[in-house]
Design an enzyme around this catalytic site. Structure first.
Site, mmCIF file in Angstrom:
data_model
loop_
_atom_site.group_PDB
_atom_site.id
_atom_site.type_symbol
_atom_site.label_atom_id
_atom_site.label_comp_id
_atom_site.label_asym_id
_atom_site.label_seq_id
_atom_site.Cartn_x
_atom_site.Cartn_y
_atom_site.Cartn_z
ATOM 1 N N LYS A 1 4.849 0.198 9.155
ATOM 2 C CA LYS A 1 4.810 1.525 8.539
ATOM 3 C C LYS A 1 4.164 2.542 9.460
ATOM 4 O O LYS A 1 4.587 3.695 9.510
ATOM 5 C CB LYS A 1 4.044 1.450 7.211
ATOM 6 C CG LYS A 1 4.920 1.043 6.066
ATOM 7 C CD LYS A 1 4.168 1.107 4.755
ATOM 8 C CE LYS A 1 3.207 -0.034 4.633
ATOM 9 N NZ LYS A 1 2.520 -0.099 3.356
ATOM 10 N N GLU B 1 0.872 -1.170 0.000
ATOM 11 C CA GLU B 1 0.000 0.000 0.000
ATOM 12 C C GLU B 1 0.915 1.228 0.000
ATOM 13 O O GLU B 1 1.821 1.314 0.841
ATOM 14 C CB GLU B 1 -0.885 0.000 1.256
ATOM 15 C CG GLU B 1 -1.867 1.153 1.208
ATOM 16 C CD GLU B 1 -2.795 1.244 2.415
ATOM 17 O OE1 GLU B 1 -2.707 0.393 3.321
ATOM 18 O OE2 GLU B 1 -3.597 2.189 2.438
ATOM 19 N N ARG C 1 6.073 -13.097 9.375
ATOM 20 C CA ARG C 1 6.702 -11.789 9.165
ATOM 21 C C ARG C 1 8.143 -11.821 9.603
ATOM 22 O O ARG C 1 8.504 -12.535 10.536
ATOM 23 C CB ARG C 1 6.000 -10.721 10.019
ATOM 24 C CG ARG C 1 4.634 -10.339 9.584
ATOM 25 C CD ARG C 1 4.044 -9.351 10.577
ATOM 26 N NE ARG C 1 4.430 -7.975 10.279
ATOM 27 C CZ ARG C 1 3.777 -7.200 9.422
ATOM 28 N NH1 ARG C 1 2.721 -7.655 8.778
ATOM 29 N NH2 ARG C 1 4.159 -5.963 9.209
#
Ligand code: ATP
Ligand code: MG
Length: 552
Positions: free
Chosen positions: A265, A30, A255
């Protein structure tokens, strides 16, 4: 380099059994921030498996949330993916599919599988129930298809305010999987989108958009992180009920987290916006642009990520392991040089005042091909302040009154006199040198235990050194999911130390991003933001010593 892991095993089987005849993956950031090294793992896995099976990978901007997204991030992400060494077959934007997504939502309405709801966000949350209690139907759940079509059309036309209506999938309010309790699939947001401008005022939610994006692009294996595991049934439901021809398969992996930092982020953005760090490329944060500015090489990052492997686990990897790989990468390529970080002047009293000479030094003892250089030596030099102690403990082999040491590439010097200012601070040492002991002369007369680095005072270039310590004092912060723990309470106040020193004169042509090993201090990179020809700035990438042992 091919590595076996559970994802490759699945793909290999899909190709062998004929379930798939090609492999298409995607990396779907994104554009709401800069990429971090966790994203590098996703990039490496997606591009890596596609490459191994002669497939292809799309770079897709998952841009369905106009308020958070920006062209700046799109540009930065493209740059970072390329820098890491990857090139996409196709560049896609989720926002290019808004019309198609809208049509699929209309299809759901027509099938009685979606409805317009007037409940607000809080009410929807309250109606959803919990893991132990079933949810409650919205009073608007049984609107007719006609009414829903009419309202959804008017939502698109901009007749309603933000938050006043949403479109929800009609699935099962008592499902044990909370994602199935009529998830919101469209929301109203009167805002300008970086790609579609003001064409839309309704936007699809991630859970609805993502499976459609994958299906539209004929993605075969949609690789994502384990927090999406619970969403997989919904992912499949959307693909099915929207009657997509292509059936992508979602597979989750763990992750990447690293100790003593943050890796999201949202948190990184907070650090940038609150000025706790100096932009998205601050060398203390694990963004790819920060690591690049610090001096990390793409090769070191790739090696590190490969070595951490692919599994379902989310544990934090020791940052020492990342450091290990950059040392390995720079060992044979970074020229050796000498720099003084905290200068202490030495006057060599028996060296003639008007004399100077050039001494030969190898550029990399581990790589002879890098040749040699000449470094000037004369009556005044700088050494490190902490290479001198007036009153040393036992086994201190550096400078102290009466002691003799070797200057790297030069001569033995002996400390005779300590000069202090009015406050008693040591400001200068007076030493004598022995011309017989010149480096390379084969002198064997006597031995000394300490070898110091130095620079010639007359010709040295003043330079700034930036030394880094971990930004976060809590080891497990990156993998800590608990919301009540505020990472800002764990910021290391001493994560950056700036010192003013000197470098060899032959460093005058060093350019931003040039990397060196400063003798005894570690690997450094010329800073891209603050370094100038007059005042070079060096970032320490990593010191020389490591506690990390790789098991191979
Ligand atoms: P963040 O939580 O940092 O905001 P994100 O998952 O929201 O990250 P996206 O832009 O949605 O960021 O991520 C793009 C892809 O990168 C996703 O497929 C995501 O799963 C993957 N990714 C993000 N962080 C990591 C990580 N730490 N390790 C591995 N993959 C990651
Ligand atoms: Mg995200």
């Amino acid at each position: 380099m091919e590595q076996s892991n559970f994802i490759r095993t699945i793909i290999k089987e899909d190709l062998e059994t004929g379930k798939r005849d090609k492999v298409i993956t995607r990396f779907p950031p994104e554009p709401n921030g800069y990429l971090h090294i966790g994203h590098a793992k996703s990039i490496i896995i997606n591009f890596g498996v596609a490459d191994d099976f002669n497939g292809q990978t799309h770079l897709r901007f998952d841009d369905t949330n106009p308020l958070k997204e920006d062209q700046e991030y799109v540009d930065a992400i493209k740059e970072d993916v390329k820098w890491l060494g990857y090139d996409w077959e196709e560049l896609r934007y989720a926002s290019d599919y808004f019309e198609e997504m809208y049509n699929r939502a209309v299809l759901l309405i027509k099938k009685g599988k979606a409805y317009v709801d007037d409940l607000n966000q809080e009410e929807i949350r309250a109606y959803r129930g919990t893991l132990t209690e079933p949810g409650k139907d919205s009073p608007y759940r049984d609107r007719s298809v006609e009414e829903n079509l009419n309202l959804f059309d008017r939502m698109r036309k901009g007749e309603f305010e933000n938050g006043s209506k949403v479109l929800r999938a009609k699935i099962d309010m008592s499902s044990p999987n909370l994602n199935f309790r009529d998830p919101v699939i469209y929301r109203i947001s009167h805002s300008t989108h970086h790609n579609t401008g003001d064409s839309w005022c309704i936007y699809p939610m991630y859970a609805f958009a993502h499976p459609l994006e994958d299906a539209i692009e004929n993605v075969t294996h949609s690789l994502c992180t384990t927090e999406f595991e619970d969403q997989r049934p919904l992912y499949n439901w959307i693909v099915q009920e929207c009657e997509m021809e292509s059936q992508p398969q979602q597979i989750e992996f763990g992750r990447l987290n690293i100790t003593n930092t943050v890796m999201s982020k949202r948190k990184l953005k907070q650090l940038v916006e609150e000025g706790i760090v100096d932009g998205w490329d601050d060398p203390r944060i694990p963004t790819l642009s920060g690591l690049r500015r610090k001096g990390y090489t793409p090769g070191a990052i790739r090696e590190f990520v490969q070595e951490t492997g692919v599994s379902k686990g989310n544990g934090a990897v020791d940052e020492a392991m990342l450091e290990h790989y950059v040392r390995e990468d720079l060992k044979l390529t970074a020229p050796r040089t000498m720099g003084i970080l905290r200068p202490l002047k030495i006057v060599i009293t028996n060296y003639p005042e008007d004399q100077s000479e050039l001494l030969e030094a190898e550029n990399n003892p581990e790589n002879e091909e890098m040749g040699t250089r000449k470094i000037p030596f004369s009556r005044e030099i700088y050494v490190e302040q902490d290479d001198f102690m007036e009153d040393p403990p036992k086994k201190y082999f550096r400078l102290f009154p009466g002691n003799e040491v070797r200057l790297k590439h030069a001569y033995f010097i002996k400390c005779n006199e300590v000069i202090k200012d009015d406050e008693g601070n040591v400001v200068e040492l007076h030493c004598t040198y022995d011309p017989e002991t010149k480096s390379g002369s084969g002198f064997t007369g006597r031995k000394v235990k300490g070898t110091l680095h130095w620079v010639d005072a007359k010709s040295a270039i003043p330079a700034e050194f930036r030394l880094y310590e971990p930004l976060v004092l809590d080891e497990q912060m990156a993998s800590d999911e608990s919301e009540d723990k505020n990472f800002l309470d764990h910021i290391n106040p001493n994560s950056l130390e700036i010192v003013q020193g000197f470098i060899e004169p032959n460093m005058k042509d060093a350019k931003p991003q040039d990397k060196f090993q400063f003798f005894r201090h570690g690997y450094f990179n010329v800073d891209t933001k603050y370094s100038t020809a007059e005042k070079p700035v060096y970032n320490r990438i990593v010191s020389l010593k490591s506690s990390f042992k790789i098991n191979k």
